[in-house]
Design an enzyme around this catalytic site. Structure first.
Site, PDB file in Angstrom:
ATOM      1  N   HIS A 204      41.120  -1.299  -0.433  1.00 45.59           N
ATOM      2  CA  HIS A 204      39.792  -1.942  -0.331  1.00 45.59           C
ATOM      3  C   HIS A 204      39.777  -2.954   0.814  1.00 45.59           C
ATOM      4  O   HIS A 204      38.811  -3.021   1.577  1.00 45.59           O
ATOM      5  CB  HIS A 204      39.461  -2.683  -1.628  1.00 45.59           C
ATOM      6  CG  HIS A 204      39.102  -1.802  -2.788  1.00 45.59           C
ATOM      7  ND1 HIS A 204      38.206  -0.770  -2.707  1.00 45.59           N
ATOM      8  CD2 HIS A 204      39.530  -1.834  -4.092  1.00 45.59           C
ATOM      9  CE1 HIS A 204      38.077  -0.190  -3.901  1.00 45.59           C
ATOM     10  NE2 HIS A 204      38.876  -0.814  -4.759  1.00 45.59           N
TER      11      HIS A 204
ATOM     12  N   HIS B  77      46.245   0.024  -4.092  1.00 50.70           N
ATOM     13  CA  HIS B  77      44.819   0.320  -4.270  1.00 50.70           C
ATOM     14  C   HIS B  77      43.953  -0.811  -3.707  1.00 50.70           C
ATOM     15  O   HIS B  77      43.019  -0.566  -2.928  1.00 50.70           O
ATOM     16  CB  HIS B  77      44.570   0.527  -5.771  1.00 50.70           C
ATOM     17  CG  HIS B  77      43.144   0.701  -6.173  1.00 50.70           C
ATOM     18  ND1 HIS B  77      42.613   1.917  -6.557  1.00 50.70           N
ATOM     19  CD2 HIS B  77      42.116  -0.197  -6.277  1.00 50.70           C
ATOM     20  CE1 HIS B  77      41.332   1.759  -6.874  1.00 50.70           C
ATOM     21  NE2 HIS B  77      41.006   0.484  -6.711  1.00 50.70           N
ATOM     22  N   GLU B  78      44.265  -2.053  -4.069  1.00 52.11           N
ATOM     23  CA  GLU B  78      43.431  -3.175  -3.626  1.00 52.11           C
ATOM     24  C   GLU B  78      43.551  -3.410  -2.120  1.00 52.11           C
ATOM     25  O   GLU B  78      42.584  -3.811  -1.469  1.00 52.11           O
ATOM     26  CB  GLU B  78      43.783  -4.453  -4.395  1.00 52.11           C
ATOM     27  CG  GLU B  78      43.531  -4.385  -5.899  1.00 52.11           C
ATOM     28  CD  GLU B  78      42.107  -4.006  -6.276  1.00 52.11           C
ATOM     29  OE1 GLU B  78      41.190  -4.229  -5.458  1.00 52.11           O
ATOM     30  OE2 GLU B  78      41.924  -3.461  -7.376  1.00 52.11           O
TER      31      GLU B  78
END
Ligand SMILES: [Zn+2]
Length: 441
Positions: free
Chosen positions: A230, A226-227
């Protein structure tokens, strides 16, 4: 295309401070997660709002996506990763090399939708990760650093100023307490953070790797997936709420093929917040690790665009910079240059052995050769080649100067031949050895 500020070269301090916990509430997910301790949030990456200014224009800015076919996967990007493991003095936070390698494996299962893995149902993004095998100095490495510091463990003290490896070239992932979140990135690349010391991914150490110590439902390594989403320019699926169905490249999460979503979704159950099913399987949601397994085609294109625009050095093949010294055995003065690394400062020193000199010049040539100058001096350059540099040295017998090598991959592999000369003084004219500078990493 949206009108955008040109102020994308944001000062690093914009991202320098530890994130206040209040920021974590900006993602549209103010609710306490039932599986997280009080006060701990799922992700503290700032929401897509004014805090993400300045923005830089392009096909993957902070406010717009242009998912051109050119960004569809057609070749594999390979990205070196360094994990900076930060532990408490008590030993809390330790991660083995094997545990970290399992996280790299999970990233590749997810970003490459590897058959037989949990990421298999997703899209093949053709983005791959590996633990760095050489450090910024060119030395062999495991791709993991270990530090013991209680302040850093609590995500304070601007540890990245000390620990970061060239953030243009490496994905820097820090593991510590997460600063009150499972993870975060301080800002998306188009905000100007790319390449700064603060450019990073931070995750709670216990969520890293397969069967992470945190336990269910965040023990399958999807916090890092997920990160890294980003870090590659993706917003949360619920960022900007439902957005507009007719202008979905500039509202909501800026891509059209993610299912619309008003607010973050926890757990694994189906939900509908914008009149259609929520994207509960998307890595950029807040659902449990076990039910995340996809990026969409347009998310993949936005990430590949981000690699092209904001992180070109992270995947481009470029050999190590080299310096080779030559001297015809006749030139008395000494000239020494550091490794000419793309995007970094290059320092060089001129040591004038002559006396009573008046000035010195450093120049560079793109060709190679040798020219007798009389009085025993030999110049090691090609007189027919163009002058590249002309830098006056400061006063003093030993002069040091420094100048930036452009952050341009086109320089990779280019060699220039440089030499310094002393002008005036007792000897009238004297030369140094030559330095052959080959630009690289
Ligand atoms: Zn997030």
């Amino acid at each position: 295309m949206r009108t955008s500020s040109r102020l994308h070269a944001a000062p690093a301090r914009l991202f320098g401070a530890a994130l206040p916990l209040a920021l974590s509430l900006a993602g549209g997910a103010a609710a306490q997660h039932p599986d997280l301790p009080p006060g701990v949030v799922r992700c503290a990456t700032p929401a897509r709002d004014a805090r993400q200014l300045p923005d830089a224009p392009g096909d993957c800015s902070n406010g717009f996506t242009n998912p051109l076919p050119a960004y569809a996967p057609s070749f594999v990007y390979r990205i070196p990763v360094v994990f900076h493991v930060i532990e408490r003095t008590s030993g809390t936070g330790h991660l083995t090399l094997a545990q970290i390698q399992s996280q790299i494996d999970i990233l590749n299962e997810d970003f490459r939708a590897k058959p037989g893995s949990r990421g298999a149902p997703g899209r093949e993004a053709m983005i791959e990760f590996y633990l760095a095998t050489t450090d910024p100095e060119g030395n062999p490495t495991t791709g993991v650093t270990y530090s013991v510091n209680n302040t850093w463990f609590n995500d304070g003290g601007s540890y990245y100023n000390t620990l970061a490896w060239n953030t243009n070239r490496y994905l820097n992932i820090y593991t510590n307490s997460g600063g009150g979140a499972l993870g975060y990135t301080p800002a998306l690349p188009a905000s100007g953070i790319a390449g700064s010391r603060a450019d990073r991914v931070v995750v709670l150490w216990s969520t890293v790797g397969r069967n992470g110590a945190f336990g269910p439902p965040f023990n399958l390594g999807r916090t890092v997936t997920h990160e890294v989403g980003h870090w590659l320019g993706l917003w949360h699926t619920f960022d900007g709420g439902c957005g507009s169905a007719t202008s979905c490249y500039s509202t909501g999460d800026l891509v059209c093929d993610t299912d619309r979503e008003q607010t973050a979704h926890f757990g694994c159950s189906n939900s509908s917040t914008c009149g259609d099913p929520d994207p509960i399987h998307n890595y950029m949601n807040y659902t449990d690790d076990a039910c995340m397994w996809e990026f969409t085609d347009e998310q993949v294109r936005r990430m590949r665009c981000t690699l092209q625009y904001w992180r070109p050095q992270a995947w481009t093949t470029c050999n190590a910079a080299t310096v080779a010294s030559r001297n015809a055995g006749l030139n008395p003065d000494v000239y020494a240059a550091a490794l000419p690394r793309i995007g970094e400062q290059l320092t060089a020193t001129v040591d004038l052995r002559g006396s009573g000199y008046e000035s010195a010049l450093v120049f560079g040539f793109s060709g190679s050769g040798q020219q007798a100058l009389g009085s025993g001096y030999v110049a090691l350059f090609d007189l027919a080649s163009p002058l590249v540099l002309s830098l006056p040295a400061a006063a003093g017998p030993i002069a040091q100067f420094s100048f930036p090598v452009p952050n341009a991959m086109a320089l990779c592999g280019l060699t220039i031949y440089t030499q310094a000369a002393e002008l005036g003084g007792a000897s009238g004219f004297a030369l140094t050895n030559a330095q052959d500078l080959t630009f690289g990493r």
